[in-house]
Design an enzyme around this catalytic site. Structure first.
Site, PDB file in Angstrom:
ATOM      1  N   SER A 263       0.785  -1.366   0.079  1.00 39.80           N
ATOM      2  CA  SER A 263      -0.046  -0.028  -0.082  1.00 39.80           C
ATOM      3  C   SER A 263       0.791   1.138  -0.199  1.00 39.80           C
ATOM      4  CB  SER A 263      -0.842   0.108   1.293  1.00 39.80           C
ATOM      5  OG  SER A 263      -0.220   0.292   2.521  1.00 39.80           O
ATOM      6  N   LYS A 264       0.081   2.452   0.040  1.00 40.11           N
ATOM      7  CA  LYS A 264       0.854   3.613  -0.197  1.00 40.11           C
ATOM      8  C   LYS A 264       1.634   3.854   1.159  1.00 40.11           C
ATOM      9  CE  LYS A 264       0.499   8.444  -1.539  1.00 40.11           C
ATOM     10  NZ  LYS A 264       0.814   9.202  -0.398  1.00 40.11           N
ATOM     11  N   ARG A 265       0.851   3.392   2.177  1.00 37.59           N
ATOM     12  CA  ARG A 265       1.403   3.716   3.458  1.00 37.59           C
ATOM     13  C   ARG A 265       2.736   2.781   3.620  1.00 37.59           C
ATOM     14  NH1 ARG A 265      -2.578   1.451   7.431  1.00 37.59           N
ATOM     15  NH2 ARG A 265      -4.032   1.963   5.700  1.00 37.59           N
ATOM     16  N   GLY A 267       4.873   2.464   1.415  1.00 35.53           N
ATOM     17  CA  GLY A 267       6.021   3.522   0.877  1.00 35.53           C
ATOM     18  C   GLY A 267       6.301   4.555   1.627  1.00 35.53           C
ATOM     19  N   ASP A 268       5.317   5.225   2.332  1.00 34.10           N
ATOM     20  CA  ASP A 268       5.797   6.346   3.424  1.00 34.10           C
ATOM     21  C   ASP A 268       6.544   5.861   4.467  1.00 34.10           C
ATOM     22  OD1 ASP A 268       3.986   7.788   1.559  1.00 34.10           O
ATOM     23  OD2 ASP A 268       2.225   7.596   2.953  1.00 34.10           O
TER      24      ASP A 268
END
Ligand code: GLU
Length: 522
Positions: A263-265, A267-268
């Site tokens: 998920s994008k999370r 990546g963050d």
């Protein structure tokens, strides 16, 4: 069945936001498959759901593939004779197919309002609009033809639903997963068309277009597997079974650690992008990082993604797009999800960066130097790149652990290379290297070396070597580490002759004089 047809595959994103890195992998596999079979790759925009449309998304997707070097043969912005390739421009085409199903009794009109459907869902646990419930609903199967006509004439909105026969074994021929059999009783009567906007749903448009665009293979993410039985049933309903595409549902991309999908999370959390290019959300203004802006090379991203879910066996991992086309084997893709190892992405970038001549690093490097107020020339910058590109950098990861890695981005150079462009601001005598190599007698020795260099006319690396080596033999002074302290300020940097040659006589002598004056040890 489809073996004598020209291979035609498609990548069919919905323009609902930036392209996710998993979508890039899907497009790449379609590309590899098309190329290796001498087939066509189509770029289709599935934008029939106007509520989810995001301005700029389509251009973003096109620009992403342009950057990555993934070329399409036809489609939106590429042309071709199966167009238009944007589904919102094909509404007249779909109407005919909706009418065909209605007139053959394979679909029906339903008037149930969203409120009525909600009501039903509350009354009945796991309510599904299907053979077991459709007789209790407001549709053309339960109403008389006159009532139906009247409702339509009086402006009631309706949908067209596909009438799925229960109890059938539907077979999906999947190249990766084998024959997947699903009982039609678990499927609901999918909405194919909505009168409200006069547009088909994704389900109908996707399938009609696969037929009209003569798609032979549907290669897409695993999350679309539940739509595949409908694909099969609609092809049957239209009488297109002879040209039924084969499917390949690609494995999920998984989180770098732990369970679940990427998920994008993630990546963050770990500091890697999940989008090919930076994305500026037009609504929230939020900016999401992109591979391109982070300093990844397109070849590295492509190579990395190609090996997520498939590998060619053997030792070699650095593979060009052409080599990937040769080696790729859709049937050897794994069913199990592929872990998104972003450290590996950095490793690939390192490999591809090294393949580029130093001169190609300099536009980017120059930008970074300018931001530091430094003006240099591409030639000098390229010299620095060549001296430093094989060094290792130390960094602290997002969890606070100290780590080392190869230079993977042009931006890694700056912290390692400041001394080429700026003299040491001060000499840190608590630095281990400085303490160890600058002793009480060092200043006098450095002065001797400075005197020698002041008379040296050939300040090339070879010239310096030829001057200094005989001197060290004569005097027994081994000046290199202290000289490094003087020029660099610490234990970093390239070979000293190369460094001094790069700095030139004036700068070298000035740094030495400064060190002799200021470093005091006791
Ligand atoms: N429009 C779908 C998507 O957004 C296409 C799925 C398919 O490839 O059939 O990915």
């Amino acid at each position: 069945m489809t073996s004598d047809r020209k291979v035609r595959v498609r990548f069919a994103p919905s323009p609902t936001g930036p392209l996710h890195i998993g979508g890039v992998r899907t497009a790449l596999y379609n590309y590899l498959f098309a190329r290796q079979h001498g087939g066509d790759l189509i770029f289709r925009i599935e934008d029939t759901d106007s509520t989810r449309f995001v301005p700029g998304a389509e251009d973003y997707i096109i620009e992403s593939f342009r950057w990555l070097g993934i070329k399409f043969d036809e489609g939106v912005s590429f042309g071709g004779n199966h167009g238009p390739y944007r589904q919102s421009e094909r509404r007249d085409i779909y109407r005919k197919y909706v009418d065909q199903l209605l007139s053959e009794g394979k679909a029906y009109i339903a008037f149930d309002t969203p409120e009525e459907l909600d009501q039903k869902r509350q009354e009945t646990e796991n309510f599904q609009y299907d053979a077991s419930t459709r007789t209790q609903m407001r549709n053309s199967l339960t109403l008389s033809p006159e009532e139906v006509e009247q409702l339509i004439a009086s402006g009631h909105q309706y949908v067209v639903r596909f009438k799925i026969e229960p109890g059938r074994e539907v077979q999906v021929d999947d190249i990766i997963r084998g024959m997947v059999t699903i009982n039609s009783s678990v499927l609901d009567d999918k909405v194919l068309f909505k009168s409200a906007d006069g547009l088909p749903t994704y389900h109908l448009a996707n399938i009609v277009d696969d037929h009209l665009m003569e798609v032979t293979h549907v290669i897409r993410g695993e999350e679309w597997l539940p739509s595949a039985p409908l694909h099969v049933l609609l092809y049957e309903a239209f009488g297109w079974t002879d040209t039924m595409p084969r499917f390949a549902h690609l494995p999920l991309l998984l989180k770098p650690v732990g369970n679940g999908k990427l998920s994008k999370r993630d990546g963050d959390k770990f500091g890697f992008p999940v989008f090919p290019l930076e994305w500026h959300d037009p609504k929230t203004g939020e900016v999401s990082q992109g591979y391109r802006e982070q300093g990844y090379l397109p070849e590295a991203v492509v190579n990395f993604l190609a090996l997520l879910g498939w590998n060619p066996g053997g030792e070699q991992e650095v593979l060009s797009l052409d080599q990937l086309v040769q080696l790729f084997d859709l049937s050897q893709c794994s069913k199990a999800g592929a872990r998104f190892d972003y450290i590996k992405a950095q490793w690939f970038n390192h490999q591809y960066l090294l393949q580029r001549p130093a001169m190609e690093w300099t536009p980017e490097f120059d930008k970074i130097l300018r931001a530091q107020g430094i003006e240099s020339t591409p030639e000098r910058e390229a010299q620095v790149v060549d001296m430093m590109k094989l060094k290792v950098i130390e960094y602290t990861d997002k969890e606070g652990n100290k780590k080392k890695r190869n230079i993977s981005f042009v931006s890694d150079l700056w912290p390692l290379c400041r001394f080429f462009f700026l003299p040491p601001e001060s000499y840190d005598t608590t630095d281990k290297f400085v303490r160890k190599n600058w002793k009480a007698e060092t200043a006098a020795e450095m002065q001797q070396l400075a005197d020698l260099l002041a008379t040296t006319t050939d300040f090339s690396a070879e010239g310096l070597k030829a001057t200094i080596e005989p001197w060290t033999e004569q005097t027994g002074i081994r000046p290199w580490n202290a000289w490094r302290v003087a020029l660099v300020g610490t234990g970093q940097g390239p070979n000293m002759y190369e460094l001094a040659a790069f700095l030139g006589k004036e700068e070298t002598l000035s740094r030495m004089a400064h060190a002799i004056q200021t470093i005091s040890v006791n």
